[in-house]
Write an enzyme that holds these catalytic residues in place. Structure first.
Site, PDB file in Angstrom:
ATOM      1  N   GLY A  74       0.578  -1.320   0.114  1.00  0.00           N
ATOM      2  CA  GLY A  74      -0.058   0.003  -0.005  1.00  0.00           C
ATOM      3  C   GLY A  74       0.905   1.238  -0.312  1.00  0.00           C
ATOM      4  CE1 TYR A  81       4.067  -9.061 -12.591  1.00  0.00           C
ATOM      5  CE2 TYR A  81       3.013  -9.157 -14.760  1.00  0.00           C
ATOM      6  CZ  TYR A  81       3.054  -8.491 -13.461  1.00  0.00           C
ATOM      7  OH  TYR A  81       2.152  -7.479 -13.070  1.00  0.00           O
ATOM      8  N   GLY A 131      -1.692   0.138  -4.903  1.00  0.00           N
ATOM      9  CA  GLY A 131      -2.116  -0.110  -3.402  1.00  0.00           C
ATOM     10  C   GLY A 131      -2.317   1.371  -2.821  1.00  0.00           C
TER      11      GLY A 131
HETATM   12  N1  LIG Z   1       1.938  -1.177 -13.419  1.00  0.00           N
HETATM   13  C1  LIG Z   1       1.482  -1.881 -14.185  1.00  0.00           C
HETATM   14  O1  LIG Z   1       1.175  -1.674 -15.079  1.00  0.00           O
HETATM   15  C2  LIG Z   1       0.908  -3.285 -13.689  1.00  0.00           C
HETATM   16  C3  LIG Z   1       0.014  -4.016 -14.512  1.00  0.00           C
HETATM   17  C4  LIG Z   1      -0.493  -5.132 -14.187  1.00  0.00           C
HETATM   18  C5  LIG Z   1      -0.471  -5.527 -12.792  1.00  0.00           C
HETATM   19  N2  LIG Z   1       0.418  -4.952 -12.057  1.00  0.00           N
HETATM   20  C6  LIG Z   1       0.281  -5.579 -10.465  1.00  0.00           C
HETATM   21  O2  LIG Z   1      -0.251  -4.450  -9.940  1.00  0.00           O
HETATM   22  C7  LIG Z   1       0.332  -4.642  -8.267  1.00  0.00           C
HETATM   23  C8  LIG Z   1       0.733  -3.279  -7.809  1.00  0.00           C
HETATM   24  O3  LIG Z   1       1.713  -2.874  -8.814  1.00  0.00           O
HETATM   25  P1  LIG Z   1       2.069  -1.271  -8.719  1.00  0.00           P
HETATM   26  O4  LIG Z   1       2.243  -0.981 -10.318  1.00  0.00           O
HETATM   27  O5  LIG Z   1       1.317  -0.488  -8.083  1.00  0.00           O
HETATM   28  O6  LIG Z   1       3.823  -1.106  -8.387  1.00  0.00           O
HETATM   29  P2  LIG Z   1       4.187  -0.334  -7.453  1.00  0.00           P
HETATM   30  O7  LIG Z   1       4.120   1.037  -7.582  1.00  0.00           O
HETATM   31  O8  LIG Z   1       6.062  -0.964  -7.526  1.00  0.00           O
HETATM   32  O9  LIG Z   1       3.916  -1.079  -5.958  1.00  0.00           O
HETATM   33  C9  LIG Z   1       4.178  -2.194  -5.486  1.00  0.00           C
HETATM   34  C10 LIG Z   1       4.028  -2.180  -4.033  1.00  0.00           C
HETATM   35  O10 LIG Z   1       4.345  -3.549  -3.429  1.00  0.00           O
HETATM   36  C11 LIG Z   1       5.091  -3.381  -2.462  1.00  0.00           C
HETATM   37  N3  LIG Z   1       5.897  -4.837  -2.350  1.00  0.00           N
HETATM   38  C12 LIG Z   1       6.212  -5.315  -3.344  1.00  0.00           C
HETATM   39  N4  LIG Z   1       6.998  -6.397  -2.995  1.00  0.00           N
HETATM   40  C13 LIG Z   1       6.461  -6.630  -1.775  1.00  0.00           C
HETATM   41  C14 LIG Z   1       6.583  -7.577  -0.760  1.00  0.00           C
HETATM   42  N5  LIG Z   1       7.543  -8.745  -0.969  1.00  0.00           N
HETATM   43  N6  LIG Z   1       6.242  -7.598   0.370  1.00  0.00           N
HETATM   44  C15 LIG Z   1       5.270  -6.310   0.722  1.00  0.00           C
HETATM   45  N7  LIG Z   1       5.171  -5.158  -0.176  1.00  0.00           N
HETATM   46  C16 LIG Z   1       5.672  -5.569  -1.365  1.00  0.00           C
HETATM   47  C17 LIG Z   1       5.986  -2.269  -2.841  1.00  0.00           C
HETATM   48  O11 LIG Z   1       6.453  -1.762  -1.637  1.00  0.00           O
HETATM   49  P3  LIG Z   1       8.175  -2.296  -1.084  1.00  0.00           P
HETATM   50  O12 LIG Z   1       8.771  -2.220  -2.470  1.00  0.00           O
HETATM   51  O13 LIG Z   1       8.762  -1.271  -0.233  1.00  0.00           O
HETATM   52  O14 LIG Z   1       7.792  -3.590  -0.578  1.00  0.00           O
HETATM   53  C18 LIG Z   1       4.709  -1.285  -3.189  1.00  0.00           C
HETATM   54  O15 LIG Z   1       4.106  -0.850  -2.228  1.00  0.00           O
HETATM   55  C19 LIG Z   1       1.340  -5.772  -8.553  1.00  0.00           C
HETATM   56  O16 LIG Z   1       0.990  -6.937  -7.873  1.00  0.00           O
HETATM   57  C20 LIG Z   1       1.762  -5.790 -10.050  1.00  0.00           C
HETATM   58  O17 LIG Z   1       2.118  -7.011 -10.340  1.00  0.00           O
HETATM   59  C21 LIG Z   1       0.971  -3.861 -12.362  1.00  0.00           C
END
Ligand SMILES: NC(=O)c1ccc[n+]([C@@H]2O[C@H](COP(=O)([O-])OP(=O)(O)OC[C@H]3O[C@@H](n4cnc5c(N)ncnc54)[C@H](OP(=O)(O)O)[C@@H]3O)[C@@H](O)[C@H]2O)c1
Length: 263
Positions: free
Chosen positions: A18, A163, A23
């Site tokens: 989050g 992935y 998040g």
């Molecule tokens: N952006 C896109 O285009 C896209 C598309 C499809 C799906 N998604 C999915 O959407 C979700 C959120 O992605 P986002 O794009 O919002 O990415 P983001 O901005 O990189 O945020 C990811 C979040 O997850 C946390 N995180 C990562 N690994 C973790 C772990 N092992 N334990 C606890 N927290 C963890 C990160 O914080 P810390 O690194 O500090 O832990 C951060 O708060 C992911 O599951 C991603 O696969 C993203």
């Protein structure tokens, strides 16, 4: 602060990951509709900054009451157990779980090492699986689980074998758990975001590739974290009380529609 259109008044929501991107946007949306929200992430500085950002809509006392930030890695079961104990001590239960924490990992199949396999599966699949398992004793009957999957589970992309498989796995959980948790009236759905402009997107898509991505999206633009947060809030709310075991693709038409004539 109670909103007339509040769907989460009196509800407690857990948002893993989050501190950034979708998040953080989902936590913000839920707070705007009167939820109390628990956010997690591995990086303490980012966690503190996110809690501070989310708290800006409240005075200090209300922010402290509504927002709980817990450092933790979803891939570490001991840390998930501590998270659940912290939430239990503070709020006593959960109503919504957004299992969102995830990492990117894009390599061709020949390049994926066993360590990289374990890292991506450990966070994106095992992390989601055990987040849900450990949260379930706290989740109220009638609660809602939303899992963050990805458009890549619907459409093949070179370099996404690892992935995408983790995302297909977590979407599959929505089917099975919708059935398994039906006696407790807990709904389980996933969202499949398209190209959403978050830090993860910018780490993986170059500015040149960005222009190409946009031409492939029927909506003519990339998505925002808020686009996804709205959908997550819908699925988490009672408005979606008859939506169960589904995946909602939020991608501006990228998977379903070709934006320009092909013939
Ligand atoms: N952006 C896109 O285009 C896209 C598309 C499809 C799906 N998604 C999915 O959407 C979700 C959120 O992605 P986002 O794009 O919002 O990415 P983001 O901005 O990189 O945020 C990811 C979040 O997850 C946390 N995180 C990562 N690994 C973790 C772990 N092992 N334990 C606890 N927290 C963890 C990160 O914080 P810390 O690194 O500090 O832990 C951060 O708060 C992911 O599951 C991603 O696969 C993203």
């Amino acid at each position: 602060m109670t909103h007339s259109n509040s769907r989460f008044n009196g509800k407690i929501a857990l948002v893993t990951g989050g501190t950034s991107g979708m998040g953080l946007a989902a936590a913000n949306r839920l707070l705007a509709e009167d939820a109390r929200v628990v956010i997690t992430g591995r990086d303490k500085e980012r966690l503190d900054a996110a809690a501070e950002e989310l708290g800006r809509r409240f005075d200090a006392a209300e922010a402290a009451e509504r927002i709980l930030a817990v450092r933790g890695d979803v891939a570490e079961l001991g840390e998930l157990d501590s998270l659940v104990e912290t939430v239990r001590a503070r709020f006593g239960r959960l109503d919504v779980v957004f299992a969102n924490a995830g990492v990117a990992g894009f390599d061709s199949i020949g390049e994926v090492t066993p360590d990289e396999f374990d890292r991506v599966v450990g966070i994106n699949f095992k992390g989601v699986y055990f987040t849900i398992q450990r949260a379930l004793p706290l989740l109220a009957d009638g609660g809602s689980i939303v899992i963050n999957a990805s458009w890549t589970l619907h459409r093949g992309m070179p370099g996404a074998s690892l992935y995408s498989a983790t995302k297909a796995a977590v979407h599959n959980l929505a089917h099975t758990l919708a059935a398994e948790l039906a006696p407790r009236r807990i709904r389980v759905n996933s969202v499949s975001p398209g190209y959403i402009e978050t830090p993860m997107f910018h780490d993986n898509v170059s500015p040149e590739a960005h222009a190409e991505v946009v031409t492939a999206v029927a909506a003519g633009r990339t998505g925002t974290a808020e686009d996804v947060a709205h959908a997550v809030a819908f699925l988490a709310s009672d408005e979606a009380s008859y939506v169960n075991g589904q995946d909602l693709v939020i991608d501006g038409g990228f998977v379903a529609a070709i934006p320009a004539p092909m013939l």
